[in-house]
Design a protein around this motif. Sequence first.
Motif, PDB file in Angstrom:
ATOM      1  N   THR A 240      -1.787   1.942  -4.096  1.00 10.27           N
ATOM      2  CA  THR A 240      -2.895   2.417  -4.913  1.00 10.27           C
ATOM      3  C   THR A 240      -3.824   1.297  -5.357  1.00 10.27           C
ATOM      4  OG1 THR A 240      -1.403   2.267  -6.817  1.00 10.27           O
ATOM      5  CG2 THR A 240      -1.642   4.427  -5.768  1.00 10.27           C
ATOM      6  N   LEU A 241      -3.614   0.080  -4.858  1.00  5.68           N
ATOM      7  CA  LEU A 241      -4.452  -1.062  -5.200  1.00  5.68           C
ATOM      8  C   LEU A 241      -4.848  -1.782  -3.922  1.00  5.68           C
ATOM      9  CD1 LEU A 241      -2.441  -2.513  -8.247  1.00  5.68           C
ATOM     10  CD2 LEU A 241      -4.485  -1.077  -8.339  1.00  5.68           C
ATOM     11  N   ILE A 242      -6.141  -1.951  -3.721  1.00  6.97           N
ATOM     12  CA  ILE A 242      -6.647  -2.614  -2.518  1.00  6.97           C
ATOM     13  C   ILE A 242      -7.346  -3.896  -2.933  1.00  6.97           C
ATOM     14  CG2 ILE A 242      -8.217  -2.441  -0.555  1.00  6.97           C
ATOM     15  CD1 ILE A 242      -5.727  -0.733  -0.316  1.00  6.97           C
ATOM     16  N   GLN A 243      -6.862  -5.019  -2.385  1.00 10.02           N
ATOM     17  CA  GLN A 243      -7.433  -6.321  -2.689  1.00 10.02           C
ATOM     18  C   GLN A 243      -8.309  -6.800  -1.539  1.00 10.02           C
ATOM     19  OE1 GLN A 243      -4.148  -5.664  -2.686  1.00 10.02           O
ATOM     20  NE2 GLN A 243      -3.562  -5.691  -4.842  1.00 10.02           N
ATOM     21  N   SER A 244      -9.003  -7.883  -1.783  1.00  7.72           N
ATOM     22  CA  SER A 244      -9.819  -8.515  -0.762  1.00  7.72           C
ATOM     23  C   SER A 244      -8.938  -9.394   0.139  1.00  7.72           C
ATOM     24  CB  SER A 244     -10.930  -9.343  -1.408  1.00  7.72           C
ATOM     25  OG  SER A 244     -11.707  -9.987  -0.431  1.00  7.72           O
ATOM     26  N   ILE A 245      -9.521  -9.955   1.163  1.00  7.39           N
ATOM     27  CA  ILE A 245      -8.815 -10.852   2.086  1.00  7.39           C
ATOM     28  C   ILE A 245      -9.182 -12.280   1.717  1.00  7.39           C
ATOM     29  CG2 ILE A 245      -8.471 -11.470   4.502  1.00  7.39           C
ATOM     30  CD1 ILE A 245      -9.273  -8.662   5.264  1.00  7.39           C
ATOM     31  N   LYS A 246      -8.172 -13.109   1.496  1.00  2.94           N
ATOM     32  CA  LYS A 246      -8.435 -14.473   1.032  1.00  2.94           C
ATOM     33  C   LYS A 246      -9.156 -15.296   2.092  1.00  2.94           C
ATOM     34  CE  LYS A 246      -4.520 -14.670  -2.179  1.00  2.94           C
ATOM     35  NZ  LYS A 246      -3.280 -15.399  -2.556  1.00  2.94           N
ATOM     36  N   GLN A 247      -8.707 -15.231   3.332  1.00  2.00           N
ATOM     37  CA  GLN A 247      -9.301 -16.020   4.408  1.00  2.00           C
ATOM     38  C   GLN A 247      -9.681 -15.093   5.562  1.00  2.00           C
ATOM     39  OE1 GLN A 247      -6.484 -19.085   5.387  1.00  2.00           O
ATOM     40  NE2 GLN A 247      -6.861 -20.237   3.504  1.00  2.00           N
ATOM     41  N   ASP A 357      11.669  13.677  -6.216  1.00  2.00           N
ATOM     42  CA  ASP A 357      10.227  13.600  -5.968  1.00  2.00           C
ATOM     43  C   ASP A 357       9.582  12.492  -6.781  1.00  2.00           C
ATOM     44  OD1 ASP A 357      10.295  15.699  -4.180  1.00  2.00           O
ATOM     45  OD2 ASP A 357       9.956  17.216  -5.733  1.00  2.00           O
ATOM     46  N   TYR A 358      10.068  12.286  -7.978  1.00  2.00           N
ATOM     47  CA  TYR A 358       9.527  11.212  -8.819  1.00  2.00           C
ATOM     48  C   TYR A 358       9.738   9.849  -8.165  1.00  2.00           C
ATOM     49  CZ  TYR A 358       8.869   8.150 -12.868  1.00  2.00           C
ATOM     50  OH  TYR A 358       8.454   7.148 -13.710  1.00  2.00           O
ATOM     51  N   MET A 359      10.954   9.572  -7.711  1.00  2.00           N
ATOM     52  CA  MET A 359      11.241   8.277  -7.083  1.00  2.00           C
ATOM     53  C   MET A 359      10.510   8.140  -5.755  1.00  2.00           C
ATOM     54  SD  MET A 359      12.966   6.781  -9.319  1.00  2.00           S
ATOM     55  CE  MET A 359      13.276   5.309  -8.345  1.00  2.00           C
ATOM     56  N   ARG A 360      10.347   9.233  -5.016  1.00  2.00           N
ATOM     57  CA  ARG A 360       9.623   9.163  -3.748  1.00  2.00           C
ATOM     58  C   ARG A 360       8.152   8.824  -3.975  1.00  2.00           C
ATOM     59  NH1 ARG A 360       6.524  12.783  -1.341  1.00  2.00           N
ATOM     60  NH2 ARG A 360       7.205  14.398  -2.809  1.00  2.00           N
ATOM     61  N   ARG A 361       7.525   9.453  -4.950  1.00  2.00           N
ATOM     62  CA  ARG A 361       6.129   9.165  -5.246  1.00  2.00           C
ATOM     63  C   ARG A 361       5.965   7.753  -5.815  1.00  2.00           C
ATOM     64  NH1 ARG A 361       2.869  13.741  -5.497  1.00  2.00           N
ATOM     65  NH2 ARG A 361       1.467  12.706  -6.960  1.00  2.00           N
ATOM     66  N   ARG A 362       6.918   7.327  -6.609  1.00  2.00           N
ATOM     67  CA  ARG A 362       6.849   5.980  -7.154  1.00  2.00           C
ATOM     68  C   ARG A 362       7.005   4.938  -6.046  1.00  2.00           C
ATOM     69  NH1 ARG A 362      10.213   2.006  -9.392  1.00  2.00           N
ATOM     70  NH2 ARG A 362       9.331   0.962 -11.231  1.00  2.00           N
ATOM     71  N   HIS A 363       7.893   5.191  -5.095  1.00  2.00           N
ATOM     72  CA  HIS A 363       8.083   4.259  -3.983  1.00  2.00           C
ATOM     73  C   HIS A 363       6.831   4.202  -3.110  1.00  2.00           C
ATOM     74  CE1 HIS A 363      10.054   2.078  -0.732  1.00  2.00           C
ATOM     75  NE2 HIS A 363       9.626   3.012   0.113  1.00  2.00           N
ATOM     76  N   THR A 364       6.206   5.355  -2.864  1.00  2.00           N
ATOM     77  CA  THR A 364       4.979   5.370  -2.072  1.00  2.00           C
ATOM     78  C   THR A 364       3.848   4.634  -2.783  1.00  2.00           C
ATOM     79  OG1 THR A 364       5.648   7.505  -1.135  1.00  2.00           O
ATOM     80  CG2 THR A 364       3.348   6.858  -0.874  1.00  2.00           C
ATOM     81  N   MET A 365       3.768   4.794  -4.079  1.00  2.00           N
ATOM     82  CA  MET A 365       2.718   4.130  -4.844  1.00  2.00           C
ATOM     83  C   MET A 365       2.867   2.614  -4.794  1.00  2.00           C
ATOM     84  SD  MET A 365       2.030   4.171  -8.933  1.00  2.00           S
ATOM     85  CE  MET A 365       3.397   3.011  -9.101  1.00  2.00           C
ATOM     86  N   ARG A 366       4.088   2.119  -4.824  1.00  2.00           N
ATOM     87  CA  ARG A 366       4.349   0.674  -4.841  1.00  2.00           C
ATOM     88  C   ARG A 366       4.626   0.107  -3.454  1.00  2.00           C
ATOM     89  NH1 ARG A 366       6.551  -1.519  -9.927  1.00  2.00           N
ATOM     90  NH2 ARG A 366       6.065  -0.070 -11.615  1.00  2.00           N
ATOM     91  N   SER A 367       4.384   0.865  -2.417  1.00  2.00           N
ATOM     92  CA  SER A 367       4.723   0.434  -1.070  1.00  2.00           C
ATOM     93  C   SER A 367       3.728  -0.611  -0.569  1.00  2.00           C
ATOM     94  CB  SER A 367       4.754   1.643  -0.127  1.00  2.00           C
ATOM     95  OG  SER A 367       4.954   1.226   1.205  1.00  2.00           O
ATOM     96  N   VAL A 368       4.259  -1.719  -0.066  1.00  2.00           N
ATOM     97  CA  VAL A 368       3.412  -2.752   0.535  1.00  2.00           C
ATOM     98  C   VAL A 368       2.924  -2.301   1.901  1.00  2.00           C
ATOM     99  CG1 VAL A 368       3.344  -5.153   1.284  1.00  2.00           C
ATOM    100  CG2 VAL A 368       4.665  -4.527  -0.740  1.00  2.00           C
ATOM    101  N   GLU A 369       3.744  -1.542   2.606  1.00  2.00           N
ATOM    102  CA  GLU A 369       3.344  -1.052   3.924  1.00  2.00           C
ATOM    103  C   GLU A 369       2.163  -0.100   3.830  1.00  2.00           C
ATOM    104  OE1 GLU A 369       5.326   1.247   7.781  1.00  2.00           O
ATOM    105  OE2 GLU A 369       6.511   0.824   5.976  1.00  2.00           O
TER     106      GLU A 369
END
Length: 382
Positions: A240-247, A357-369
Amino acid sequence: MNTREINLQVRETRVREFKSSEAGDSGCYAIYIYANGPRQKPCERSNPYFQRKLDRAQKLGFSSLQKVTVAMRMLAYAYSADSIDETFHMAETTATETLREFCKTILRLYKDEYLRAPTNADMTRLLDKAERRGFPGMIGSLDCMHWTWKNCPTAWQGSFSGRKHKPTIILEAVASSDTWIWHAFFGVPGSQNDITVLGRSPLFDNLVQGISPRVHYQVNEKDHYMAYYLADGIYPKWGTLIQSIKQPRTHQEQLFSKMQEAYRKDVERAFGILQARFAIVKQPGRGWNLKDLRNIMMTCIVLHNMIVEDERDEYADAESDDDDNNPATSRRARANSYDRNEELDLNPRTSGISIIDYMRRRHTMRSVEVNRNLQRDLIAHV
């Protein structure tokens, strides 16, 4: 003197007091009318403090117009409480109490409307704006601001002092392109960083609990079902968070980084406008109570959102380079917003989603992939 004569005298002196005060040139009367109305006065009905009463000497006290004008001058121009006596002949303690009661009343009346989470209609408007800017699925930008606390208690200065070695209080906010502040979390000590503030913030509580509206959009011909915010590099790489590319290396990565860093400044613009409109937020906080400072900050945000709502139709939309409304040929990725997800299994006892469902949504929200895949699709889309 009976009550009817008192009310008649109050009505006769109201206009005369406004003309004799400096509120006529400051614009505070417009906000007073917005909060109270020309006839109905919700402030007086909601808080008896603003009702004009007789003192021990059987003289009329300050009217609601005078009290609201004093509070607005302290918020907009950062007037100190003792300087109010020169213009309005109001004592320092009365001015401080007036500001405190004004903030409580504004939050009681308008907090639910102007500090609400995005509804289905709001989400649709934000998604349409994000599509025109080239970031489908984006609903705002996230960042933090520090407010210096001048009169911080000595025992708390260690925990509230950060890298600038001055006590500060952190405000975490989410702002859209029109500088409307959708999320405000205030009160964390200044020694914390943005990551720890995010860990204590209720920003994603509705998302993991299945309360927020559902979102569906396509980026690079791939389906996504979770909105996101633009953030700087200190924040974790969540879905849920999109950052810029450093290089950035390729031309597409450079273009993506340029656009992401430009649109991420929406929350910075909101902070700058908030401080320009309300000088009390720009200058160090002079209060002693953390709760009073929180009410002042939230009141300024509510009034800021009122102004944004009033001026929103005057904003020019010149950020889109796509004038083709045909979905078959347009480069826009159509996004849709729905009500609460009906596919989730609700617990009949708690009326909430199950722990699975709570843990599944939380895992998807924090997923690096998920963050990596969405960023790759956005680079190809831009």
